[in-house]
Write a protein that holds these residues in place. Structure first.
Motif, PDB file in Angstrom:
ATOM      1  N   GLN A   1      -6.801  -4.025  -6.458  1.00 26.79           N
ATOM      2  CA  GLN A   1      -7.793  -4.815  -5.729  1.00 26.79           C
ATOM      3  C   GLN A   1      -7.139  -6.026  -5.063  1.00 26.79           C
ATOM      4  O   GLN A   1      -7.442  -6.368  -3.920  1.00 26.79           O
ATOM      5  CB  GLN A   1      -8.914  -5.253  -6.680  1.00 26.79           C
ATOM      6  CG  GLN A   1      -9.834  -4.109  -7.088  1.00 26.79           C
ATOM      7  CD  GLN A   1     -10.858  -4.537  -8.122  1.00 26.79           C
ATOM      8  OE1 GLN A   1     -10.968  -5.697  -8.479  1.00 26.79           O
ATOM      9  NE2 GLN A   1     -11.621  -3.575  -8.619  1.00 26.79           N
ATOM     10  N   VAL A   2      -6.234  -6.659  -5.797  1.00 32.36           N
ATOM     11  CA  VAL A   2      -5.539  -7.815  -5.233  1.00 32.36           C
ATOM     12  C   VAL A   2      -4.717  -7.395  -4.012  1.00 32.36           C
ATOM     13  O   VAL A   2      -4.690  -8.101  -2.993  1.00 32.36           O
ATOM     14  CB  VAL A   2      -4.635  -8.472  -6.293  1.00 32.36           C
ATOM     15  CG1 VAL A   2      -3.720  -9.512  -5.650  1.00 32.36           C
ATOM     16  CG2 VAL A   2      -5.470  -9.112  -7.390  1.00 32.36           C
ATOM     17  N   LEU A   3      -4.059  -6.238  -4.088  1.00 32.55           N
ATOM     18  CA  LEU A   3      -3.217  -5.791  -2.975  1.00 32.55           C
ATOM     19  C   LEU A   3      -4.011  -5.596  -1.690  1.00 32.55           C
ATOM     20  O   LEU A   3      -3.445  -5.616  -0.601  1.00 32.55           O
ATOM     21  CB  LEU A   3      -2.501  -4.484  -3.334  1.00 32.55           C
ATOM     22  CG  LEU A   3      -1.434  -4.561  -4.417  1.00 32.55           C
ATOM     23  CD1 LEU A   3      -0.764  -3.199  -4.611  1.00 32.55           C
ATOM     24  CD2 LEU A   3      -0.384  -5.616  -4.073  1.00 32.55           C
ATOM     25  N   GLN A   4      -5.312  -5.380  -1.821  1.00 27.85           N
ATOM     26  CA  GLN A   4      -6.158  -5.157  -0.640  1.00 27.85           C
ATOM     27  C   GLN A   4      -6.977  -6.401  -0.267  1.00 27.85           C
ATOM     28  O   GLN A   4      -7.771  -6.349   0.668  1.00 27.85           O
ATOM     29  CB  GLN A   4      -7.108  -3.994  -0.905  1.00 27.85           C
ATOM     30  CG  GLN A   4      -6.392  -2.684  -1.207  1.00 27.85           C
ATOM     31  CD  GLN A   4      -7.354  -1.588  -1.633  1.00 27.85           C
ATOM     32  OE1 GLN A   4      -7.942  -0.912  -0.801  1.00 27.85           O
ATOM     33  NE2 GLN A   4      -7.525  -1.423  -2.929  1.00 27.85           N
TER      34      GLN A   4
ATOM     35  N   ASN B   1       1.932   2.655   3.723  1.00 27.23           N
ATOM     36  CA  ASN B   1       0.490   2.527   3.487  1.00 27.23           C
ATOM     37  C   ASN B   1       0.269   1.222   2.709  1.00 27.23           C
ATOM     38  O   ASN B   1       1.230   0.505   2.417  1.00 27.23           O
ATOM     39  CB  ASN B   1      -0.041   3.751   2.722  1.00 27.23           C
ATOM     40  CG  ASN B   1       0.814   4.075   1.503  1.00 27.23           C
ATOM     41  OD1 ASN B   1       1.172   3.186   0.732  1.00 27.23           O
ATOM     42  ND2 ASN B   1       1.164   5.357   1.328  1.00 27.23           N
ATOM     43  N   TRP B   2      -0.958   0.933   2.400  1.00 26.04           N
ATOM     44  CA  TRP B   2      -1.240  -0.389   1.811  1.00 26.04           C
ATOM     45  C   TRP B   2      -0.613  -0.573   0.435  1.00 26.04           C
ATOM     46  O   TRP B   2      -0.339  -1.691   0.011  1.00 26.04           O
ATOM     47  CB  TRP B   2      -2.740  -0.654   1.765  1.00 26.04           C
ATOM     48  CG  TRP B   2      -3.538   0.273   0.881  1.00 26.04           C
ATOM     49  CD1 TRP B   2      -4.150   1.420   1.259  1.00 26.04           C
ATOM     50  CD2 TRP B   2      -3.815   0.108  -0.516  1.00 26.04           C
ATOM     51  NE1 TRP B   2      -4.788   1.999   0.185  1.00 26.04           N
ATOM     52  CE2 TRP B   2      -4.610   1.209  -0.906  1.00 26.04           C
ATOM     53  CE3 TRP B   2      -3.485  -0.857  -1.471  1.00 26.04           C
ATOM     54  CZ2 TRP B   2      -5.061   1.382  -2.222  1.00 26.04           C
ATOM     55  CZ3 TRP B   2      -3.927  -0.686  -2.779  1.00 26.04           C
ATOM     56  CH2 TRP B   2      -4.704   0.413  -3.139  1.00 26.04           C
ATOM     57  N   HIS B   3      -0.360   0.520  -0.269  1.00 27.24           N
ATOM     58  CA  HIS B   3       0.259   0.387  -1.599  1.00 27.24           C
ATOM     59  C   HIS B   3       1.750   0.712  -1.575  1.00 27.24           C
ATOM     60  O   HIS B   3       2.429   0.595  -2.563  1.00 27.24           O
ATOM     61  CB  HIS B   3      -0.472   1.260  -2.624  1.00 27.24           C
ATOM     62  CG  HIS B   3      -0.819   2.636  -2.140  1.00 27.24           C
ATOM     63  ND1 HIS B   3       0.067   3.684  -2.194  1.00 27.24           N
ATOM     64  CD2 HIS B   3      -1.955   3.130  -1.593  1.00 27.24           C
ATOM     65  CE1 HIS B   3      -0.522   4.785  -1.721  1.00 27.24           C
ATOM     66  NE2 HIS B   3      -1.738   4.477  -1.320  1.00 27.24           N
ATOM     67  N   ARG B   4       2.273   1.137  -0.448  1.00 25.33           N
ATOM     68  CA  ARG B   4       3.702   1.419  -0.249  1.00 25.33           C
ATOM     69  C   ARG B   4       4.255   2.383  -1.310  1.00 25.33           C
ATOM     70  O   ARG B   4       5.313   2.174  -1.897  1.00 25.33           O
ATOM     71  CB  ARG B   4       4.526   0.132  -0.219  1.00 25.33           C
ATOM     72  CG  ARG B   4       4.092  -0.858   0.854  1.00 25.33           C
ATOM     73  CD  ARG B   4       5.042  -2.025   1.013  1.00 25.33           C
ATOM     74  NE  ARG B   4       6.303  -1.639   1.609  1.00 25.33           N
ATOM     75  CZ  ARG B   4       7.491  -1.927   1.098  1.00 25.33           C
ATOM     76  NH1 ARG B   4       7.561  -2.573  -0.048  1.00 25.33           N
ATOM     77  NH2 ARG B   4       8.594  -1.553   1.693  1.00 25.33           N
ATOM     78  N   SER B   5       3.524   3.468  -1.476  1.00 23.93           N
ATOM     79  CA  SER B   5       3.933   4.436  -2.494  1.00 23.93           C
ATOM     80  C   SER B   5       3.191   5.750  -2.283  1.00 23.93           C
ATOM     81  O   SER B   5       2.288   5.833  -1.452  1.00 23.93           O
ATOM     82  CB  SER B   5       3.634   3.882  -3.897  1.00 23.93           C
ATOM     83  OG  SER B   5       2.257   3.537  -3.995  1.00 23.93           O
TER      84      SER B   5
END
Ligand code: FES
Length: 217
Positions: A91-94, A118-122
């Motif tokens: 949630q914090v990453l977004q 992508n937003w999580h880089r994985s």
């Protein structure tokens, strides 16, 4: 997705607690010293030294990392962070609060394979895999996943802090603005070999990412 099991003595485990003092000591010695300190661990974990010397892939059992924690292994003599992010971490990453502070929130620069752009880089949101070398001058950032009002930096949301010159990264390895480090932490090629196992050093099927094309190690 990951069953907790006792970690073998040959794998470094960073639990989701505040600052790991041993890790700080490792970071300030620089990459070479840190890598050397980890070599005995990986030599025992992997099949043979010749595979490591040749830069061969390294298999990792994700059962060794607990939610909110990470393990550190070596691949091509580089420390590789494997972090198990919680739903709160994701949630914090977004969050807008974080995104407005990042230098490259969309991974514009080639610091990761296409399948991690992508937003999580994985490959999957929960598991992050990064080369643990600061893109400023090569220190090892410390794993500091818990939010804090002041430690290691004001309004800390959890991530990696490079004590050498104060660079900050989030738990997706994305670098903050206005810090010495210019780029996000590199993501090495990796793939899942099972529900709870990954192999660092190999792309997923039908992917041909060349790690040597990465912008900056
Ligand atoms: S090496 Fe990380 S901030 Fe300088």
């Amino acid at each position: 997705m990951v069953n907790a099991s006792p970690p073998p003595s040959n794998v470094r485990v960073d639990k989701p607690t505040r600052r790991d003092l041993l890790y700080i000591a490792t970071a300030v010695t620089g990459v070479a010293g840190a890598a050397a300190s980890l070599v005995p661990l990986v030599d025992q974990m992997n099949p043979d030294a010749s595979t490591l010397a040749a830069g061969g892939p390294v298999d990792i059992d994700l059962g060794q990392v607990e939610p909110g924690g990470q393990i550190v292994i070596l691949w091509r003599k580089k420390p590789i962070f494997v972090v198990f992010r919680t739903q709160e971490n994701l949630q914090v990453l977004q969050s807008r609060q974080l995104l407005i502070e990042l230098a490259d929130p969309d991974s514009k620069y080639l610091q990761q394979p296409p399948y991690a752009k992508n937003w999580h880089r994985s490959l999957t949101p929960e598991i992050g895999v990064f080369v643990g070398i600061c893109t400023h001058l090569g220190c090892i950032p410390q794993f500091d996943p818990l939010p804090s009002a002041s430690d290691p930096a004001p309004n800390w949301l959890g991530g990696y802090f490079c004590a050498c010159h104060g660079s900050k990264y989030d738990l997706a390895g994305r670098v903050f603005r206005d810090v010495p480090a210019p780029y996000n932490l590199p993501v090495p090629p990796y793939r899942f070999t099972g529900d709870t196992t990954i192999r660092v050093g190999e792309n997923p099927p039908n992917e041909d990412f060349d790690f040597s094309t990465i912008r900056q190690m």
